[in-house]
Design a protein around this motif. Structure first.
Motif, mmCIF file in Angstrom:
data_model
loop_
_atom_site.group_PDB
_atom_site.id
_atom_site.type_symbol
_atom_site.label_atom_id
_atom_site.label_comp_id
_atom_site.label_asym_id
_atom_site.label_seq_id
_atom_site.Cartn_x
_atom_site.Cartn_y
_atom_site.Cartn_z
ATOM 1 N N PRO A 124 0.822 -1.213 0.000
ATOM 2 C CA PRO A 124 0.000 0.000 0.000
ATOM 3 C C PRO A 124 0.856 1.263 0.000
ATOM 4 O O PRO A 124 1.918 1.307 0.621
ATOM 5 N N GLY A 125 0.376 2.277 -0.697
ATOM 6 C CA GLY A 125 1.033 3.570 -0.695
ATOM 7 C C GLY A 125 0.021 4.673 -0.490
ATOM 8 O O GLY A 125 -1.082 4.621 -1.042
ATOM 9 N N ALA A 126 0.348 5.662 0.310
ATOM 10 C CA ALA A 126 -0.559 6.781 0.569
ATOM 11 C C ALA A 126 0.233 8.076 0.611
ATOM 12 O O ALA A 126 1.362 8.106 1.104
ATOM 13 N N ARG A 127 -0.334 9.116 0.074
ATOM 14 C CA ARG A 127 0.267 10.448 0.151
ATOM 15 C C ARG A 127 -0.674 11.354 0.925
ATOM 16 O O ARG A 127 -1.879 11.402 0.647
ATOM 17 N N VAL A 128 -0.127 12.077 1.874
ATOM 18 C CA VAL A 128 -0.900 13.003 2.698
ATOM 19 C C VAL A 128 -0.567 14.429 2.278
ATOM 20 O O VAL A 128 0.591 14.846 2.326
ATOM 21 N N GLU A 129 -1.567 15.164 1.883
ATOM 22 C CA GLU A 129 -1.383 16.559 1.483
ATOM 23 C C GLU A 129 -1.688 17.498 2.653
ATOM 24 O O GLU A 129 -2.370 17.126 3.597
ATOM 25 N N GLY A 130 -1.178 18.717 2.547
ATOM 26 C CA GLY A 130 -1.593 19.760 3.470
ATOM 27 C C GLY A 130 -0.841 19.857 4.778
ATOM 28 O O GLY A 130 -1.154 20.717 5.597
ATOM 29 N N ASN A 131 0.133 18.959 5.017
ATOM 30 C CA ASN A 131 0.904 19.025 6.266
ATOM 31 C C ASN A 131 -0.012 19.015 7.477
ATOM 32 O O ASN A 131 0.254 19.672 8.486
ATOM 33 N N ASP A 132 -1.099 18.263 7.380
ATOM 34 C CA ASP A 132 -2.135 18.229 8.410
ATOM 35 C C ASP A 132 -1.857 17.097 9.392
ATOM 36 O O ASP A 132 -1.858 15.926 9.016
ATOM 37 N N VAL A 133 -1.640 17.430 10.647
ATOM 38 C CA VAL A 133 -1.203 16.428 11.626
ATOM 39 C C VAL A 133 -2.239 15.337 11.837
ATOM 40 O O VAL A 133 -1.889 14.158 12.045
ATOM 41 N N GLU A 134 -3.516 15.679 11.767
ATOM 42 C CA GLU A 134 -4.543 14.650 11.990
ATOM 43 C C GLU A 134 -4.667 13.716 10.782
ATOM 44 O O GLU A 134 -4.909 12.516 10.948
ATOM 45 N N ALA A 135 -4.489 14.251 9.588
ATOM 46 C CA ALA A 135 -4.489 13.396 8.401
ATOM 47 C C ALA A 135 -3.271 12.479 8.403
ATOM 48 O O ALA A 135 -3.352 11.302 8.030
ATOM 49 N N ILE A 136 -2.149 13.009 8.841
ATOM 50 C CA ILE A 136 -0.943 12.181 8.966
ATOM 51 C C ILE A 136 -1.161 11.086 9.997
ATOM 52 O O ILE A 136 -0.810 9.917 9.783
ATOM 53 N N HIS A 137 -1.756 11.445 11.111
ATOM 54 C CA HIS A 137 -2.045 10.483 12.177
ATOM 55 C C HIS A 137 -2.930 9.357 11.656
ATOM 56 O O HIS A 137 -2.707 8.169 11.952
ATOM 57 N N ALA A 138 -3.937 9.696 10.873
ATOM 58 C CA ALA A 138 -4.859 8.689 10.345
ATOM 59 C C ALA A 138 -4.153 7.744 9.376
ATOM 60 O O ALA A 138 -4.308 6.517 9.453
ATOM 61 N N ALA A 139 -3.361 8.304 8.447
ATOM 62 C CA ALA A 139 -2.657 7.476 7.473
ATOM 63 C C ALA A 139 -1.610 6.603 8.152
ATOM 64 O O ALA A 139 -1.446 5.415 7.819
ATOM 65 N N ALA A 140 -0.912 7.177 9.125
ATOM 66 C CA ALA A 140 0.094 6.400 9.851
ATOM 67 C C ALA A 140 -0.555 5.297 10.672
ATOM 68 O O ALA A 140 0.001 4.197 10.801
ATOM 69 N N ARG B 173 1.901 -4.143 12.501
ATOM 70 C CA ARG B 173 1.783 -4.894 13.758
ATOM 71 C C ARG B 173 1.016 -6.207 13.558
ATOM 72 O O ARG B 173 1.256 -7.193 14.259
ATOM 73 N N ALA B 174 0.118 -6.226 12.613
ATOM 74 C CA ALA B 174 -0.689 -7.425 12.367
ATOM 75 C C ALA B 174 0.041 -8.458 11.515
ATOM 76 O O ALA B 174 -0.519 -9.511 11.198
ATOM 77 N N GLY B 175 1.285 -8.151 11.127
ATOM 78 C CA GLY B 175 2.043 -9.103 10.326
ATOM 79 C C GLY B 175 1.711 -9.083 8.852
ATOM 80 O O GLY B 175 2.023 -10.032 8.128
ATOM 81 N N GLU B 176 1.087 -7.991 8.389
ATOM 82 C CA GLU B 176 0.659 -7.917 6.999
ATOM 83 C C GLU B 176 1.685 -7.250 6.086
ATOM 84 O O GLU B 176 1.446 -7.098 4.889
ATOM 85 N N GLY B 177 2.816 -6.828 6.665
ATOM 86 C CA GLY B 177 3.892 -6.290 5.850
ATOM 87 C C GLY B 177 3.988 -4.784 5.831
ATOM 88 O O GLY B 177 3.285 -4.085 6.567
ATOM 89 N N PRO B 178 4.848 -4.280 4.962
ATOM 90 C CA PRO B 178 5.168 -2.845 4.965
ATOM 91 C C PRO B 178 4.165 -1.989 4.206
ATOM 92 O O PRO B 178 3.350 -2.490 3.430
ATOM 93 N N SER B 179 4.262 -0.687 4.453
ATOM 94 C CA SER B 179 3.498 0.324 3.721
ATOM 95 C C SER B 179 4.436 1.488 3.426
ATOM 96 O O SER B 179 5.458 1.670 4.100
ATOM 97 N N LEU B 180 4.067 2.272 2.431
ATOM 98 C CA LEU B 180 4.828 3.469 2.080
ATOM 99 C C LEU B 180 3.925 4.681 2.235
ATOM 100 O O LEU B 180 2.845 4.746 1.647
#
Length: 340
Positions: free
Chosen positions: A219-235, A243-250
């Motif tokens: 999976p890959g996601a880009r967060v626009e706007g330097n918005d801390v809550e949007a970053i928190h959600a994507a992270a 943590r669930a063992g499903e592998g990496p994300s970008l």
């Protein structure tokens, strides 16, 4: 597929939102203090080797939302590798301010006994490391994640780099191996628009590095706007997957570098420089929380006062600590042992 995260309700509790602001304020207070001391004694002729803090200095003002939003999901048992611009991530991940400051000032009480400086922070207590080498943090994160996986824990590694480093071989090699072995890693790209003085459009063939995730089946996601809550959600999504063992994300975050690439950078290459201060994410988030009734009057000022006290104590600790003795300059640098 790249997911665009815009500023939107994220389900965060009021206390969590306020804590994100508090973390960002602490980071900014620390770096403003470092900035003052760094510049205090390098004039009238600029001498990068002079003063209380010799050497280069790369500060992260404007990029606090990245650190606060991501590290809110981590524990001290999780590993973080960062770039040559590391203070925001180190502080958000819980690094001891006294030892951090002492290392920046080159003192014996620092994380590396003053030998590493601000670009070479290493802290076993929080599993944090960084380097001045571009994309260097990605491969070590794989090793940490591999160890976590083999031990059967739910610990994860977070590897942070800049958008310019996404064109390095280490970036692609790391994504490939992490995807192949389903390692618990979250790869983060901080896109502050400038790889030193080179705009991303002049060096990168894709508009978003998050698109590159598809080439490795993650999976890959880009967060626009330097918005801390949007970053928190994507992270949060990426951390939960790891943590669930499903592998990496970008995850790529379009953030902002308020100050120069390094201190002393004239920034003549930035046509938008006059508009940068009004994009400061901290007052913007403070205003948003106040308008929504989440932040009470005077609370942010209280946070700044608390941060000022903590930072002041850390800098006093650093300045009162001894510098390495010239006779012991090579200690802790080379392996010590009986000659063969």
């Amino acid at each position: 597929m790249t997911v665009q995260h815009a500023a939107a309700p994220t389900g965060l509790a009021a206390t969590e939102r306020v804590e994100l602001l508090r973390t960002m304020i602490l980071i900014r207070a620390f770096e403003e203090a470092i900035l003052r001391d760094y510049h205090a004694d390098k004039k009238p002729a600029w001498d990068i080797g002079a003063g209380l803090i010799p050497g280069e200095m790369h500060l992260s003002a404007g990029q606090e939302p990245v650190a606060a939003g991501i590290c809110a999901h981590l524990t001290a048992e999780d590993a973080v590798t960062a770039t040559h611009r590391p203070h925001h991530l180190a502080i958000a991940h819980g690094m001891d301010l006294n030892r951090l400051a002492a290392e920046i000032y080159g003192r014996e009480t620092g994380l590396g006994r003053g030998r590493g400086g601000h670009m070479h922070l290493f802290d076993p207590d929080t599993h944090f490391s960084c380097s001045g080498i571009i994309a260097e943090g990605y491969p070590p994160a794989l090793g940490q994640a591999f160890a976590f996986q083999r031990r059967g824990t739910d610990r994860i590694a977070v590897a942070v780099t800049g958008e310019g480093a996404a064109n390095q071989g280490a970036f692609h090699e790391s994504l490939n191996l992490a995807a192949l072995w389903k390692l618990p890693v979250v790869f983060v790209v901080e896109d502050n628009d400038w790889a030193i003085s080179v705009p991303r459009a002049s060096s990168t063939s894709v508009p978003s590095n998050a698109d590159r995730a598809a080439g490795y089946g993650i999976p890959g996601a880009r967060v626009e706007g330097n918005d801390v809550e949007a970053i928190h959600a994507a992270a949060g999504d990426a951390v939960a997957r790891a943590r669930a063992g499903e592998g990496p994300s970008l995850l790529e975050v379009h953030t902002l570098r308020l100050w120069g690439h390094f201190e002393g950078d004239a920034q003549g290459y930035r046509p938008e420089l006059a508009e940068v201060p009004e994009r400061d994410p901290i007052p913007a988030y403070e205003q948003a929380l106040t308008a929504e009734g989440v932040l009470t009057a005077g609370r942010a000022d209280q946070f700044r006062a608390e941060a000022g006290q903590r930072v002041g104590a850390a800098l006093e600790f650093a300045k009162s600590s001894p510098t390495p003795s010239p006779e012991e300059a090579l200690r802790y640098v080379f392996t010590e042992g009986a000659p063969r």
